[in-house]
Write an enzyme that holds these catalytic residues in place. Sequence first.
Site, mmCIF file in Angstrom:
data_model
loop_
_atom_site.group_PDB
_atom_site.id
_atom_site.type_symbol
_atom_site.label_atom_id
_atom_site.label_comp_id
_atom_site.label_asym_id
_atom_site.label_seq_id
_atom_site.Cartn_x
_atom_site.Cartn_y
_atom_site.Cartn_z
ATOM 1 N N GLN A 33 -2.886 -2.571 2.675
ATOM 2 C CA GLN A 33 -3.899 -1.385 2.623
ATOM 3 C C GLN A 33 -4.019 -0.679 1.894
ATOM 4 O O GLN A 33 -3.638 -0.682 0.684
ATOM 5 C CB GLN A 33 -4.276 -0.463 3.851
ATOM 6 C CG GLN A 33 -2.777 0.401 3.708
ATOM 7 C CD GLN A 33 -2.444 0.436 5.171
ATOM 8 O OE1 GLN A 33 -3.236 1.182 5.825
ATOM 9 N NE2 GLN A 33 -1.405 1.566 5.373
ATOM 10 N N HIS A 64 -0.913 17.317 14.508
ATOM 11 C CA HIS A 64 0.401 16.547 14.406
ATOM 12 C C HIS A 64 1.338 17.481 15.588
ATOM 13 O O HIS A 64 2.147 17.289 15.647
ATOM 14 C CB HIS A 64 1.399 17.698 13.047
ATOM 15 C CG HIS A 64 0.767 15.748 11.941
ATOM 16 N ND1 HIS A 64 0.185 16.164 10.602
ATOM 17 C CD2 HIS A 64 0.599 14.541 11.918
ATOM 18 C CE1 HIS A 64 -0.209 15.099 10.248
ATOM 19 N NE2 HIS A 64 0.159 13.817 10.487
ATOM 20 N N ASP A 88 2.963 9.296 6.388
ATOM 21 C CA ASP A 88 2.935 10.696 6.093
ATOM 22 C C ASP A 88 3.549 11.527 6.154
ATOM 23 O O ASP A 88 3.833 12.858 5.093
ATOM 24 C CB ASP A 88 0.958 11.473 6.120
ATOM 25 C CG ASP A 88 1.422 11.455 7.459
ATOM 26 O OD1 ASP A 88 1.383 12.061 8.230
ATOM 27 O OD2 ASP A 88 0.623 10.437 8.079
ATOM 28 N N ASP A 108 7.614 2.513 10.036
ATOM 29 C CA ASP A 108 5.590 2.872 9.597
ATOM 30 C C ASP A 108 6.393 1.036 8.740
ATOM 31 O O ASP A 108 7.351 0.915 7.594
ATOM 32 C CB ASP A 108 5.922 3.752 8.572
ATOM 33 C CG ASP A 108 3.972 3.721 7.859
ATOM 34 O OD1 ASP A 108 3.955 2.087 7.332
ATOM 35 O OD2 ASP A 108 3.533 4.378 8.435
ATOM 36 N N ASP A 139 7.809 -3.244 10.730
ATOM 37 C CA ASP A 139 6.766 -4.462 11.876
ATOM 38 C C ASP A 139 6.743 -2.663 13.331
ATOM 39 O O ASP A 139 8.138 -3.172 13.842
ATOM 40 C CB ASP A 139 6.237 -4.921 12.343
ATOM 41 C CG ASP A 139 5.223 -5.506 12.956
ATOM 42 O OD1 ASP A 139 5.276 -3.763 14.491
ATOM 43 O OD2 ASP A 139 4.689 -6.601 13.392
ATOM 44 N N GLY A 140 6.878 -2.024 13.432
ATOM 45 C CA GLY A 140 7.623 -0.888 15.218
ATOM 46 C C GLY A 140 7.094 -2.037 15.867
ATOM 47 O O GLY A 140 7.885 -1.330 16.617
ATOM 48 N N ASP A 157 1.537 7.560 16.028
ATOM 49 C CA ASP A 157 1.314 8.076 15.076
ATOM 50 C C ASP A 157 0.639 6.983 14.335
ATOM 51 O O ASP A 157 0.652 6.723 12.866
ATOM 52 C CB ASP A 157 1.827 8.682 14.091
ATOM 53 C CG ASP A 157 1.597 9.500 13.557
ATOM 54 O OD1 ASP A 157 -0.233 9.479 13.353
ATOM 55 O OD2 ASP A 157 1.873 10.276 12.514
ATOM 56 N N SER A 158 -0.498 6.296 14.508
ATOM 57 C CA SER A 158 -1.252 4.539 13.686
ATOM 58 C C SER A 158 -1.886 5.394 13.687
ATOM 59 O O SER A 158 -3.102 6.249 14.026
ATOM 60 C CB SER A 158 -1.053 3.793 14.789
ATOM 61 O OG SER A 158 -2.060 4.066 15.732
ATOM 62 N N THR A 159 -2.838 4.089 12.126
ATOM 63 C CA THR A 159 -3.731 4.664 12.069
ATOM 64 C C THR A 159 -4.744 3.724 13.417
ATOM 65 O O THR A 159 -4.234 4.008 14.601
ATOM 66 C CB THR A 159 -4.469 3.581 11.026
ATOM 67 O OG1 THR A 159 -3.855 1.973 11.643
ATOM 68 C CG2 THR A 159 -3.542 3.787 9.778
#
Length: 280
Positions: A33, A64, A88, A108, A139-140, A157-159
């Site tokens: 990305q 969060h 992050d 992540d 890869d989770g 906690d993904s996009t």
Amino acid sequence: MRDIVFIERDPYAPIRHCYTVSKILYQGKSPYQEIQVIESPEFGRMLILDGVVQLDEKYEFLYHEYLAHVPLHAHPNPRNVLIIGGGDGGTLREVLKHDIVERAVLVDIDKEVIEVSKKYLPTLSVGFQDPRAIVVNEDGYKYVQDYENEFDVIIVDSTDPVGFAHVLTTEDFFRHVYKALKEDGIFVAQTESIHYHLEMVSNIQQRLKKVFPIVDLYTSVIPIYAGYWWTFSIASKKYPVRTPAREVKVQTKIYDADMHEYAFLPESFYNKIVNGEYKY
């Protein structure tokens, strides 16, 4: 001199947010990305992935704190925690505020997000320095398949759950999560906006109900996200989740025992959403 303006073009919501930019701190591309970090006079530093704002320094706690502390306080003994995504570091930071946590594994797929956050988002990435933190760049979806009866709490906690993150909302993934959790484990994921992704929220809840005996939905108001009213889907093998199972001792900006309970929708409204009966 004209202001620099960043226009967020979120392809998954019919809305555009514009931000004044005082400085572009980082701009690059990973194998997965595009990554940007900008400085905003109103919101502080902001992390942007593929043109979509993921967080800002001013309001990130509204995301969060709710994502981490609701599941961790719903569990009486959360010693081993898995975070999928969250490069992050904000969720990791909140998880590690719990002294009871012995190990927090953050998985992540994008190492670049982690490195950029360490350099440009120090208030979020402090948790990476904690000896209890374990970072895995995989890869989770695949990672969780290798474990059984391992974790007390799993946090996604993904996009936005589209593209390569779409698999993290499937029934197949939820079954792998169920297996990886201990017999009294709890799972939570951010599941988008009630306003603009209502069908998605309902579908995810229905899939979770096929796997877990206890499924619920709670929300937070997050100013930089489309529609502001953001959902978190939570599922438990054993414990009810609407009230804390432990005394709240962590230092936070907004989360406490009262806010834990307030975050959950009234059951009548929740049932309408899950059953597809709530329409705008």
